[in-house]
Design a protein around this motif. Sequence first.
Motif, PDB file in Angstrom:
ATOM      1  N   ALA A  86       0.939  -1.456   0.025  1.00  0.00           N
ATOM      2  CA  ALA A  86       0.322  -0.450   0.032  1.00  0.00           C
ATOM      3  C   ALA A  86       1.031   1.594  -0.035  1.00  0.00           C
ATOM      4  CB  ALA A  86      -0.571   0.330   0.976  1.00  0.00           C
ATOM      5  N   VAL A  87       1.670   1.295   1.052  1.00  0.00           N
ATOM      6  CA  VAL A  87       3.078   2.432   0.592  1.00  0.00           C
ATOM      7  C   VAL A  87       3.683   2.233  -0.254  1.00  0.00           C
ATOM      8  CG1 VAL A  87       4.622   3.056   1.837  1.00  0.00           C
ATOM      9  CG2 VAL A  87       3.562   2.165   3.803  1.00  0.00           C
ATOM     10  N   VAL A  88       4.118   1.689  -1.096  1.00  0.00           N
ATOM     11  CA  VAL A  88       4.911   1.121  -1.946  1.00  0.00           C
ATOM     12  C   VAL A  88       4.323   1.792  -3.730  1.00  0.00           C
ATOM     13  CG1 VAL A  88       5.799   0.278  -4.082  1.00  0.00           C
ATOM     14  CG2 VAL A  88       7.107  -0.183  -1.805  1.00  0.00           C
ATOM     15  N   GLY A  89       2.993   2.220  -3.871  1.00  0.00           N
ATOM     16  CA  GLY A  89       1.423   1.975  -3.917  1.00  0.00           C
ATOM     17  C   GLY A  89       0.893   3.732  -4.371  1.00  0.00           C
ATOM     18  N   GLU A  90       2.056   4.419  -3.411  1.00  0.00           N
ATOM     19  CA  GLU A  90       1.553   6.041  -3.319  1.00  0.00           C
ATOM     20  C   GLU A  90       3.083   6.483  -4.052  1.00  0.00           C
ATOM     21  OE1 GLU A  90       1.575   7.651   0.306  1.00  0.00           O
ATOM     22  OE2 GLU A  90       0.622   5.746   1.112  1.00  0.00           O
ATOM     23  N   ILE A  91       4.127   5.909  -4.177  1.00  0.00           N
ATOM     24  CA  ILE A  91       5.182   6.611  -4.882  1.00  0.00           C
ATOM     25  C   ILE A  91       4.470   6.550  -6.163  1.00  0.00           C
ATOM     26  CG2 ILE A  91       7.413   6.161  -5.980  1.00  0.00           C
ATOM     27  CD1 ILE A  91       7.824   3.811  -3.739  1.00  0.00           C
ATOM     28  N   ASP A  92       5.318   8.534  -6.876  1.00  0.00           N
ATOM     29  CA  ASP A  92       4.513   8.857  -8.152  1.00  0.00           C
ATOM     30  C   ASP A  92       4.843   7.547  -9.242  1.00  0.00           C
ATOM     31  OD1 ASP A  92       3.644  10.360  -7.263  1.00  0.00           O
ATOM     32  OD2 ASP A  92       4.997  12.074  -7.245  1.00  0.00           O
ATOM     33  N   PRO A  93       4.439   7.368 -10.512  1.00  0.00           N
ATOM     34  CA  PRO A  93       4.962   6.154 -12.023  1.00  0.00           C
ATOM     35  C   PRO A  93       5.962   7.187 -12.229  1.00  0.00           C
ATOM     36  CG  PRO A  93       2.750   7.592 -11.677  1.00  0.00           C
ATOM     37  CD  PRO A  93       2.941   8.083 -10.436  1.00  0.00           C
ATOM     38  N   PRO A  94       6.966   6.951 -13.327  1.00  0.00           N
ATOM     39  CA  PRO A  94       8.065   7.654 -13.386  1.00  0.00           C
ATOM     40  C   PRO A  94       7.289   8.689 -14.839  1.00  0.00           C
ATOM     41  CG  PRO A  94       7.734   5.226 -14.453  1.00  0.00           C
ATOM     42  CD  PRO A  94       6.641   5.306 -13.073  1.00  0.00           C
ATOM     43  N   ALA A  95       8.113   9.843 -14.616  1.00  0.00           N
ATOM     44  CA  ALA A  95       8.036  10.834 -15.965  1.00  0.00           C
ATOM     45  C   ALA A  95       8.298  10.075 -17.104  1.00  0.00           C
ATOM     46  CB  ALA A  95       8.221  11.971 -15.472  1.00  0.00           C
ATOM     47  N   THR A  96       8.195  11.540 -18.101  1.00  0.00           N
ATOM     48  CA  THR A  96       8.948  10.650 -18.986  1.00  0.00           C
ATOM     49  C   THR A  96       9.440  11.883 -19.742  1.00  0.00           C
ATOM     50  OG1 THR A  96       7.172  11.773 -20.474  1.00  0.00           O
ATOM     51  CG2 THR A  96       6.202   9.809 -20.155  1.00  0.00           C
ATOM     52  N   GLY A  97      10.571  11.424 -20.768  1.00  0.00           N
ATOM     53  CA  GLY A  97      11.517  12.663 -20.786  1.00  0.00           C
ATOM     54  C   GLY A  97      12.629  12.221 -21.231  1.00  0.00           C
ATOM     55  N   PRO A  98      13.890  12.784 -22.380  1.00  0.00           N
ATOM     56  CA  PRO A  98      15.096  11.838 -21.783  1.00  0.00           C
ATOM     57  C   PRO A  98      16.323  11.812 -21.227  1.00  0.00           C
ATOM     58  CG  PRO A  98      14.462  14.610 -23.337  1.00  0.00           C
ATOM     59  CD  PRO A  98      13.318  14.114 -22.654  1.00  0.00           C
ATOM     60  N   ASP A  99      16.102  12.829 -20.487  1.00  0.00           N
ATOM     61  CA  ASP A  99      17.571  12.842 -19.673  1.00  0.00           C
ATOM     62  C   ASP A  99      16.411  12.081 -18.245  1.00  0.00           C
ATOM     63  OD1 ASP A  99      18.482  13.291 -17.214  1.00  0.00           O
ATOM     64  OD2 ASP A  99      18.825  15.303 -16.853  1.00  0.00           O
ATOM     65  N   TRP A 100      17.590  10.761 -18.372  1.00  0.00           N
ATOM     66  CA  TRP A 100      17.021   9.630 -17.732  1.00  0.00           C
ATOM     67  C   TRP A 100      17.712  10.011 -15.683  1.00  0.00           C
ATOM     68  CZ3 TRP A 100      20.516   6.579 -14.190  1.00  0.00           C
ATOM     69  CH2 TRP A 100      21.509   7.042 -14.921  1.00  0.00           C
ATOM     70  N   GLN A 101      18.581  10.742 -15.753  1.00  0.00           N
ATOM     71  CA  GLN A 101      19.342  10.892 -14.733  1.00  0.00           C
ATOM     72  C   GLN A 101      17.723  11.783 -14.072  1.00  0.00           C
ATOM     73  OE1 GLN A 101      23.319  12.161 -15.981  1.00  0.00           O
ATOM     74  NE2 GLN A 101      23.243  11.989 -13.851  1.00  0.00           N
ATOM     75  N   HIS A 102      16.720  12.529 -15.270  1.00  0.00           N
ATOM     76  CA  HIS A 102      16.118  12.892 -14.185  1.00  0.00           C
ATOM     77  C   HIS A 102      14.705  12.767 -13.406  1.00  0.00           C
ATOM     78  CE1 HIS A 102      13.299  17.236 -13.707  1.00  0.00           C
ATOM     79  NE2 HIS A 102      13.081  16.401 -14.047  1.00  0.00           N
ATOM     80  N   VAL A 103      15.023  11.484 -14.466  1.00  0.00           N
ATOM     81  CA  VAL A 103      13.705  10.677 -14.214  1.00  0.00           C
ATOM     82  C   VAL A 103      13.067  10.074 -12.971  1.00  0.00           C
ATOM     83  CG1 VAL A 103      12.527   8.532 -15.698  1.00  0.00           C
ATOM     84  CG2 VAL A 103      13.369  10.444 -17.197  1.00  0.00           C
ATOM     85  N   VAL A 104      14.738   9.575 -13.058  1.00  0.00           N
ATOM     86  CA  VAL A 104      15.214   8.527 -12.029  1.00  0.00           C
ATOM     87  C   VAL A 104      15.204   8.975 -10.656  1.00  0.00           C
ATOM     88  CG1 VAL A 104      16.804   7.092 -11.048  1.00  0.00           C
ATOM     89  CG2 VAL A 104      15.935   6.419 -13.327  1.00  0.00           C
ATOM     90  N   ARG A 105      15.752  10.150 -10.829  1.00  0.00           N
ATOM     91  CA  ARG A 105      16.061  11.415  -9.366  1.00  0.00           C
ATOM     92  C   ARG A 105      14.604  11.548  -8.558  1.00  0.00           C
ATOM     93  NH1 ARG A 105      16.634  16.315  -7.207  1.00  0.00           N
ATOM     94  NH2 ARG A 105      18.337  16.674  -6.086  1.00  0.00           N
ATOM     95  N   ALA A 106      13.535  11.924  -9.299  1.00  0.00           N
ATOM     96  CA  ALA A 106      12.443  12.184  -9.282  1.00  0.00           C
ATOM     97  C   ALA A 106      11.703  11.096  -8.858  1.00  0.00           C
ATOM     98  CB  ALA A 106      11.658  12.568 -10.542  1.00  0.00           C
ATOM     99  N   ARG A 107      11.714  10.395  -8.997  1.00  0.00           N
ATOM    100  CA  ARG A 107      10.823   9.215  -8.763  1.00  0.00           C
ATOM    101  C   ARG A 107      11.477   8.482  -7.644  1.00  0.00           C
ATOM    102  NH1 ARG A 107       9.143   3.755 -11.325  1.00  0.00           N
ATOM    103  NH2 ARG A 107       7.069   3.033 -10.242  1.00  0.00           N
ATOM    104  N   ILE A 108      13.055   8.168  -7.357  1.00  0.00           N
ATOM    105  CA  ILE A 108      13.427   8.505  -5.527  1.00  0.00           C
ATOM    106  C   ILE A 108      12.933   9.013  -4.755  1.00  0.00           C
ATOM    107  CG2 ILE A 108      15.402   7.574  -4.634  1.00  0.00           C
ATOM    108  CD1 ILE A 108      16.918   6.356  -7.202  1.00  0.00           C
ATOM    109  N   LEU A 109      12.963  10.835  -5.082  1.00  0.00           N
ATOM    110  CA  LEU A 109      12.656  11.438  -3.878  1.00  0.00           C
ATOM    111  C   LEU A 109      11.627  12.076  -4.142  1.00  0.00           C
ATOM    112  CD1 LEU A 109      15.016  14.557  -4.993  1.00  0.00           C
ATOM    113  CD2 LEU A 109      15.036  12.911  -3.253  1.00  0.00           C
ATOM    114  N   SER A 110      10.713  10.744  -5.161  1.00  0.00           N
ATOM    115  CA  SER A 110       9.111  11.042  -5.043  1.00  0.00           C
ATOM    116  C   SER A 110       8.829  10.037  -3.788  1.00  0.00           C
ATOM    117  CB  SER A 110       8.087  10.565  -5.915  1.00  0.00           C
ATOM    118  OG  SER A 110       6.985  10.128  -5.563  1.00  0.00           O
ATOM    119  N   ALA A 111       9.545   8.308  -3.812  1.00  0.00           N
ATOM    120  CA  ALA A 111       9.350   7.483  -3.678  1.00  0.00           C
ATOM    121  C   ALA A 111       9.884   7.303  -1.499  1.00  0.00           C
ATOM    122  CB  ALA A 111      10.644   6.411  -3.137  1.00  0.00           C
ATOM    123  N   ARG A 112      10.564   8.944  -1.738  1.00  0.00           N
ATOM    124  CA  ARG A 112      11.330   9.111  -0.366  1.00  0.00           C
ATOM    125  C   ARG A 112      10.310   9.817   0.405  1.00  0.00           C
ATOM    126  NH1 ARG A 112      15.881  10.427   3.076  1.00  0.00           N
ATOM    127  NH2 ARG A 112      15.939  11.742   4.241  1.00  0.00           N
TER     128      ARG A 112
END
Length: 232
Positions: A68-94
């Motif tokens: 239930a908690v992990v389900g609250e993490i934002d889905p990955p965004a789209t974009g050409p910069d993979w570092q930005h996409v991964v960073r945003a997703r991990i900070l959402s998890a945090r």
Amino acid sequence: MTRQEATHTQRIPLNRDRVLRAAVALADATGIDALSMRRLAQELDVVPMALYKHVANKEELLDGMADAVVGEIDPPATGPDWQHVVRARILSARRVLLRHPWAAQVIESRTAPTPAVLAHLDSMAGCFREGGLSADLTHHVMHAMGSRLLGFSQELFDTSGPSGPPDPGLAARYPHIAELAATAAHDEGSTVGGGCDDQFEFEFALDLLLDGFEGLRRQGWTSARAKGSRRP
């Protein structure tokens, strides 16, 4: 609560989702150690046996709470910069883990990844692959990231406690630790040491890792080549 409101609440059918949401709310309010099937049943105003129609035991309850908690993490965004996409997703998890401080302990205590955790890790691996990292590099990146993929990291030791000048005796025995402690940014709630800024330390390490992974990607890094370079 009025009698009419209480009657309406009692009419809400008990289902697995309602049980898990109530368990998460109870853990948020009282801590995971205070959670029990009996206490949860009291919160839901049902007999304990009613819970077992939806979760077989407390371990299954904890599995469901982790999902239930992990389900609250934002889905990955789209974009050409993979570092930005991964960073945003991990900070959402945090952010999610900070809302539920008990969740990291529960996730770590599972003997096998739960379905939502597996789905999240699969999605994160997909972000790396879509960013141009090879399957080989992605495999090692996932190991290097570890629990950071879920928004938290294990610290070497817990030095949380009151901040302030170090004890003169300890400073004399451990001068370098004392020197580092004196440079720490102020953060009373830190779990990485009195005075350390948790969020800054997390993002600092995250950015170092992501930049390093990008450098390896550009080099066309392979584990076979890396292992070969270590041979005498």
